[in-house]
Design a protein around this motif. Sequence first.
Motif, PDB file in Angstrom:
ATOM      1  N   GLN A  83     -16.538  83.610  80.322  1.00  0.00           N
ATOM      2  CA  GLN A  83     -15.231  83.935  79.740  1.00  0.00           C
ATOM      3  C   GLN A  83     -14.233  84.248  80.853  1.00  0.00           C
ATOM      4  N   HIS A  84     -14.291  83.506  81.957  1.00  0.00           N
ATOM      5  CA  HIS A  84     -13.404  83.771  83.086  1.00  0.00           C
ATOM      6  C   HIS A  84     -11.949  83.610  82.637  1.00  0.00           C
ATOM      7  N   PRO A  85     -11.081  84.586  82.938  1.00  0.00           N
ATOM      8  CA  PRO A  85      -9.702  84.540  82.435  1.00  0.00           C
ATOM      9  C   PRO A  85      -8.876  83.377  82.973  1.00  0.00           C
ATOM     10  N   ASP A  86      -9.284  82.788  84.091  1.00  0.00           N
ATOM     11  CA  ASP A  86      -8.525  81.685  84.682  1.00  0.00           C
ATOM     12  C   ASP A  86      -9.132  80.317  84.393  1.00  0.00           C
ATOM     13  N   VAL A  87     -10.001  80.262  83.380  1.00  0.00           N
ATOM     14  CA  VAL A  87     -10.637  78.998  83.001  1.00  0.00           C
ATOM     15  C   VAL A  87     -10.292  78.643  81.560  1.00  0.00           C
ATOM     16  N   ARG A  88      -9.898  77.386  81.365  1.00  0.00           N
ATOM     17  CA  ARG A  88      -9.746  76.823  80.020  1.00  0.00           C
ATOM     18  C   ARG A  88     -10.530  75.522  79.951  1.00  0.00           C
ATOM     19  N   TYR A  89     -11.107  75.240  78.789  1.00  0.00           N
ATOM     20  CA  TYR A  89     -11.802  73.974  78.580  1.00  0.00           C
ATOM     21  C   TYR A  89     -11.069  73.174  77.519  1.00  0.00           C
ATOM     22  N   LEU A  90     -10.810  71.902  77.820  1.00  0.00           N
ATOM     23  CA  LEU A  90     -10.091  71.027  76.911  1.00  0.00           C
ATOM     24  C   LEU A  90     -10.884  69.747  76.682  1.00  0.00           C
ATOM     25  N   PRO A  91     -10.756  69.161  75.486  1.00  0.00           N
ATOM     26  CA  PRO A  91     -11.382  67.860  75.256  1.00  0.00           C
ATOM     27  C   PRO A  91     -10.620  66.774  76.005  1.00  0.00           C
TER      28      PRO A  91
END
Length: 252
Positions: A83-91
């Motif tokens: 749940q790192h605050p600077d990480v997002r995952y996108l399709p």
Amino acid sequence: MRTIDYDSEQHQDYARGRALTQQQLQVWMSAFEAALPERRPLAGLDVGSGTGRFTPALAQAFGPVIGVEPSVRMREVAQTQSQHPDVRYLPGTAEEIPVPSDSADYALMGLSWHHVQDKPQAARELARVVRTGGRLLLRTNFSDHHPRPWWLEYFPRGYEADASIFQPLHEVIATFTSAGWRVASFGTVTEPSSGTRGAMLERLHLRTLSFFAQLTPDELEAGFHRLEKAVAEDPGAPAPVFAEPLLTLERS
């Protein structure tokens, strides 16, 4: 190579089967750091991020990262594990990256290039999203610069079958240079040992490498039988290390 549907196979075991030790991860981060600009933060993309083997570490080292991954299940595992605050995952895919043009300082493709269906389009799309002067860290194997994992020798057609998944180096370079990239560097990175031979055998049994999908059931059975016999002689011995290629390209 046989196409792998990660939503129906491998996603349950991928993170465990492909886990890196902290020491291994640090060696890769050091190699990436040497190839990237010194300023911080850097906006990054992890294209083909899978279960997030590298994504949180990239964010910790360099700045905010977007992981781009087509598999719903792989993204779910990645989001659960970190749940790192600077990480997002996108399709998305390498051919269609869901970010604005010129929005990334670098992109990493960690053993995902061989899955790309339309490689010329992917090279152009990566050139679109990475700023001029930005870098692409292409961690992939090449059929003519192929690492020699110690366990491959036990499988019928082991080295041949694994090398067949990948392109030769000159072909990959030609694809990228025709899309606005230039070669910044090419070398190898040697990871520290992944642990004991016995522990490595347990992870190999999960079959989370694309290589295993290229063999017949008989070849798999014969290979694992030979490998198990060899490991049983000294399961506590350290797993041997080998050098892995890293091609760095610059957006020109």
